[in-house]
Scaffold this motif. Structure first.
Motif, PDB file in Angstrom:
ATOM      1  N   ASP A 128       3.608  -8.889   1.576  1.00 16.94           N
ATOM      2  CA  ASP A 128       2.378  -9.495   2.335  1.00 16.94           C
ATOM      3  C   ASP A 128       0.781 -10.185   1.970  1.00 16.94           C
ATOM      4  N   PRO A 129       1.205 -11.292   1.453  1.00 14.30           N
ATOM      5  CA  PRO A 129       0.245 -11.495   0.879  1.00 14.30           C
ATOM      6  C   PRO A 129      -1.020 -11.416   2.067  1.00 14.30           C
ATOM      7  N   LYS A 130      -1.193 -11.966   2.814  1.00 13.82           N
ATOM      8  CA  LYS A 130      -1.954 -12.208   3.743  1.00 13.82           C
ATOM      9  C   LYS A 130      -2.749 -10.687   3.985  1.00 13.82           C
ATOM     10  N   ASN A 131      -2.002  -9.570   3.810  1.00 14.87           N
ATOM     11  CA  ASN A 131      -2.304  -8.134   4.634  1.00 14.87           C
ATOM     12  C   ASN A 131      -2.884  -7.169   2.787  1.00 14.87           C
ATOM     13  N   ASN A 132      -2.093  -8.098   1.802  1.00 12.22           N
ATOM     14  CA  ASN A 132      -1.752  -7.398   0.388  1.00 12.22           C
ATOM     15  C   ASN A 132      -1.264  -6.248   0.486  1.00 12.22           C
ATOM     16  N   ARG A 133      -0.261  -6.330   1.132  1.00 11.16           N
ATOM     17  CA  ARG A 133       0.641  -4.839   0.794  1.00 11.16           C
ATOM     18  C   ARG A 133       1.924  -5.500   0.246  1.00 11.16           C
ATOM     19  N   ALA A 134       3.041  -4.509  -0.059  1.00 10.23           N
ATOM     20  CA  ALA A 134       4.093  -4.519  -0.145  1.00 10.23           C
ATOM     21  C   ALA A 134       4.605  -3.024   0.067  1.00 10.23           C
ATOM     22  N   GLY A 135       6.187  -2.942  -0.022  1.00 12.45           N
ATOM     23  CA  GLY A 135       7.266  -1.499  -0.075  1.00 12.45           C
ATOM     24  C   GLY A 135       7.641  -1.934  -1.624  1.00 12.45           C
ATOM     25  N   ILE A 136       8.165  -0.881  -1.730  1.00 10.47           N
ATOM     26  CA  ILE A 136       8.451  -0.062  -3.054  1.00 10.47           C
ATOM     27  C   ILE A 136       9.685   0.340  -3.174  1.00 10.47           C
TER      28      ILE A 136
END
Length: 176
Positions: A85-93
């Motif tokens: 999610d580039p808008k909220n600067n997050r990702a799962g890993i």
């Protein structure tokens, strides 16, 4: 040294030569619970996936990299950023090492360290999250060693072998 190269492993983009490896890993029923897979993948489907694996993370919303020992090009595992999610600067890993004899040797820890640094320094990710079965002590230990904190339990989240089990949600807020 490359940002995706460590002392013992390096991370690289998937290649067409990884077809057999990815096919074996995706069809290994012992990791289906982790990947939430419910049926086998065909060789055709894996080949199609690899042909499109070159897509940018901003387009595909995921990044899957092969984990390789430094002395070889051959993959021993995979590490992913997903739900980017580039808008909220997050990702799962997520991470998986295929062969049990390669686990607990520090390869996964080094791969996770490399990908966290990449996510911070190149993608400017502010937070990462990991979904981990409450019974997966090795993964919980690995992720908490990097500062991931348990933020919740999803009750009866995983249905496997005729029963439900809980899944833990871990989160890492990356400091600038």
């Amino acid at each position: 040294m490359s940002s995706l190269q460590g002392k013992h492993v390096y991370l690289r983009a998937l290649e067409p030569d990884d077809l057999e490896f990815v096919y074996r890993l995706e069809n290994d029923t012992s990791v289906w619970e982790v990947s939430q897979t419910q049926m086998p993948y065909s060789m055709f489907l894996i080949k199609s996936y690899l042909e499109n694996a070159h897509k940018d993370i901003y387009e595909a919303k995921q990044l899957r990299l092969a984990i390789c020992k430094n002395e070889t090009f051959e993959a021993i595992g995979l590490i992913d950023l997903f739900d980017f999610d580039p808008k909220n600067n997050r990702a799962g890993i997520g991470i998986v090492i295929q062969n049990p004899e390669d686990r607990s040797l520090g390869f996964g820890k080094e791969a996770l360290e490399l990908l966290i640094a990449y996510a911070k320094n190149y993608l400017h990710i502010h937070q990462l999250f990991a979904n981990i079965s409450v019974t997966n002590l090795a993964s919980k230990t690995l992720f908490t060693s990097f500062g991931f904190e348990l933020i919740g339990i999803k009750k009866d989240w995983i249905f496997s072998d005729g029963d439900y089990s809980d899944e833990a949600l871990y989160q890492l807020i990356i400091k600038k």
